[in-house]
Design an enzyme around this catalytic site. Sequence first.
Site, mmCIF file in Angstrom:
data_model
loop_
_atom_site.group_PDB
_atom_site.id
_atom_site.type_symbol
_atom_site.label_atom_id
_atom_site.label_comp_id
_atom_site.label_asym_id
_atom_site.label_seq_id
_atom_site.Cartn_x
_atom_site.Cartn_y
_atom_site.Cartn_z
ATOM 1 N N ASP A 42 -0.752 7.420 -4.600
ATOM 2 C CA ASP A 42 -1.964 8.281 -5.059
ATOM 3 C C ASP A 42 -1.355 9.906 -5.366
ATOM 4 O O ASP A 42 -2.133 10.504 -6.034
ATOM 5 C CB ASP A 42 -2.240 8.462 -3.430
ATOM 6 C CG ASP A 42 -3.354 9.566 -3.152
ATOM 7 O OD1 ASP A 42 -4.435 9.680 -4.056
ATOM 8 O OD2 ASP A 42 -3.287 10.205 -2.318
ATOM 9 N N ARG A 50 1.776 4.369 6.170
ATOM 10 C CA ARG A 50 1.057 5.472 6.176
ATOM 11 C C ARG A 50 -0.434 5.503 6.903
ATOM 12 O O ARG A 50 -0.375 4.977 8.001
ATOM 13 C CB ARG A 50 0.907 6.286 4.949
ATOM 14 C CG ARG A 50 1.149 7.812 4.951
ATOM 15 C CD ARG A 50 1.597 8.387 3.767
ATOM 16 N NE ARG A 50 1.483 9.935 3.795
ATOM 17 C CZ ARG A 50 2.195 10.802 4.336
ATOM 18 N NH1 ARG A 50 3.407 10.270 4.591
ATOM 19 N NH2 ARG A 50 1.916 11.986 4.181
ATOM 20 N N ASP A 82 -2.498 1.405 -0.383
ATOM 21 C CA ASP A 82 -3.934 1.901 -0.193
ATOM 22 C C ASP A 82 -4.844 2.664 -1.395
ATOM 23 O O ASP A 82 -5.224 3.629 -1.173
ATOM 24 C CB ASP A 82 -3.347 3.285 0.842
ATOM 25 C CG ASP A 82 -2.474 3.998 0.232
ATOM 26 O OD1 ASP A 82 -1.754 3.663 -0.931
ATOM 27 O OD2 ASP A 82 -2.153 5.186 0.954
ATOM 28 N N ARG A 102 8.955 15.048 -3.956
ATOM 29 C CA ARG A 102 8.524 16.555 -3.700
ATOM 30 C C ARG A 102 8.578 17.324 -4.960
ATOM 31 O O ARG A 102 8.908 18.540 -4.885
ATOM 32 C CB ARG A 102 9.850 17.112 -2.939
ATOM 33 C CG ARG A 102 9.817 16.485 -1.541
ATOM 34 C CD ARG A 102 10.953 16.908 -0.506
ATOM 35 N NE ARG A 102 10.930 15.823 0.423
ATOM 36 C CZ ARG A 102 10.740 16.124 1.708
ATOM 37 N NH1 ARG A 102 10.764 17.339 2.380
ATOM 38 N NH2 ARG A 102 10.846 14.969 2.725
ATOM 39 N N ASP A 131 2.278 0.668 0.520
ATOM 40 C CA ASP A 131 1.061 1.004 1.405
ATOM 41 C C ASP A 131 -0.249 0.224 1.016
ATOM 42 O O ASP A 131 -0.839 -0.126 1.656
ATOM 43 C CB ASP A 131 0.860 2.451 1.591
ATOM 44 C CG ASP A 131 2.058 3.190 1.977
ATOM 45 O OD1 ASP A 131 2.963 2.762 2.641
ATOM 46 O OD2 ASP A 131 1.868 4.452 1.768
ATOM 47 N N THR A 158 2.744 1.456 -4.747
ATOM 48 C CA THR A 158 2.913 1.854 -3.448
ATOM 49 C C THR A 158 3.046 0.552 -2.625
ATOM 50 O O THR A 158 2.271 -0.368 -2.717
ATOM 51 C CB THR A 158 1.937 2.583 -2.843
ATOM 52 O OG1 THR A 158 1.989 2.833 -1.299
ATOM 53 C CG2 THR A 158 0.448 2.413 -2.998
ATOM 54 N N GLY A 206 7.467 7.791 -3.431
ATOM 55 C CA GLY A 206 8.397 6.962 -2.876
ATOM 56 C C GLY A 206 8.582 5.827 -3.910
ATOM 57 O O GLY A 206 7.535 5.416 -4.264
HETATM 58 O O1 F6P Z 1 4.275 5.533 0.822
HETATM 59 C C1 F6P Z 1 5.224 4.916 0.981
HETATM 60 C C2 F6P Z 1 5.945 5.217 2.370
HETATM 61 O O2 F6P Z 1 7.015 4.318 2.511
HETATM 62 C C3 F6P Z 1 5.042 5.192 3.776
HETATM 63 O O3 F6P Z 1 4.782 3.915 4.091
HETATM 64 C C4 F6P Z 1 6.014 6.161 4.568
HETATM 65 O O4 F6P Z 1 4.985 6.566 5.515
HETATM 66 C C5 F6P Z 1 6.451 7.083 3.739
HETATM 67 O O5 F6P Z 1 6.485 6.628 2.199
HETATM 68 C C6 F6P Z 1 7.834 7.379 3.915
HETATM 69 O O6 F6P Z 1 8.341 8.377 3.079
HETATM 70 P P1 F6P Z 1 9.698 9.052 3.001
HETATM 71 O O7 F6P Z 1 10.644 8.170 2.361
HETATM 72 O O8 F6P Z 1 9.750 10.297 2.289
HETATM 73 O O9 F6P Z 1 10.312 8.979 4.499
#
Ligand code: F6P
Length: 359
Positions: free
Chosen positions: A115, A183, A141, A74, A139, A137, A10
């Site tokens: 990660d 997340r 994390d 992906r 997040d 990220t 992401g």
């Molecule tokens: O890891 C970053 C993040 O934005 C998370 O906070 C969230 O759960 C996820 O990616 C959303 O992913 P996508 O953009 O695939 O919906």
Amino acid sequence: MRIGVLSGGGDAPGLNAVIRAVVRTAVFKYGWDVTGIVDGFEGLLTPTKTRQLTSWNTRGILFIGGTILGTTNRGNPFAHKTVIGGREIVEDMSSMVVGNIRELGLNALVVIGGDGSLKIGNGLHKLGIPVIGVPKTIDNDLMATHVTFGFQTAVDTATEALDKLHTTAESHQRVIVLEVMGRYAGWIALEAGMAGSADVILIPEIPFSMDKVAEKLLERKKAGSKSSIVVVAEGAKPSGGKMAVREETADGYVIRLGGMGESVANEIANHTGFETRVTVLGHVQRGGSPCPFDRLLATRYGAHAVELIAQKKFGEMVSYQPPIITSVPLEKAISSLKFVEPDSELVKIAEGMGVSFGR
Ligand code: F6P
């Protein structure tokens, strides 16, 4: 000498700042060439998708959100998924990727990712590719660094949303619930919640009781508060209950979280009778211009990644250990995630000031 750079997973504010710092340090300090890999690891499959990066074509991108190289979450070459005749096929394409990296003449590869992408980077390193990781990220994390770039901007965005929700909640005497990303970690909810003066903060690390949340809101009303603000991390869950999952694979891998904000808002209305509204902040947290802190951190990460290449210190991830930028082995960096400690200083400060975590 030619180095490659890619952004995987992401996106996060500050990706372009890292790319720019990698290019400028490689070009100006070392006189190397830089190849940008387009669309993350997908760009390393056959046919490869690349573009030459120069100080000229990476001008003016420091403050721009997203990534000029594109990204995808992906494109894992170790378990690459394609749909053939309506059937999903999973194949290991890592040797093709290794061959393509060699063919492109890359002497090193900078992987900017969270990660998942850093795990792929570590896998390629084990196959003999000289890889350097950069932790990204919103997040926050990742265990092996004090903070990832992108996180601070996401906290700023969520805090600004809270500031706005306070005024409308007060005008209408409502409870407003804000669902934020993160997340399985509650960093954005906790830090934005504190900076944005939330009354209740629900995070994955502290399973909540709806009775406790309602008790807090009723108590506030009794004491004369006209409105309340509740921040819910997307990964928060009631004690004994489950996270709200929007999309998962047949084998139970969670692709998308979401919906806990709505569920908490409904429960609040049922338990208290208060007029309640919900806002899901979503990808607004990932977009836009990085804040100055993230611009600087991303720039330091990018420049240090190039220094690690110059020192031939491969298989490392740049890491912020205030006040310095240093590095840690990728293997260690991906071994565990970083979560909010339920009894950490900020949580205790919050509770001491009357904020409820629903426990
Ligand atoms: O890891 C970053 C993040 O934005 C998370 O906070 C969230 O759960 C996820 O990616 C959303 O992913 P996508 O953009 O695939 O919906």
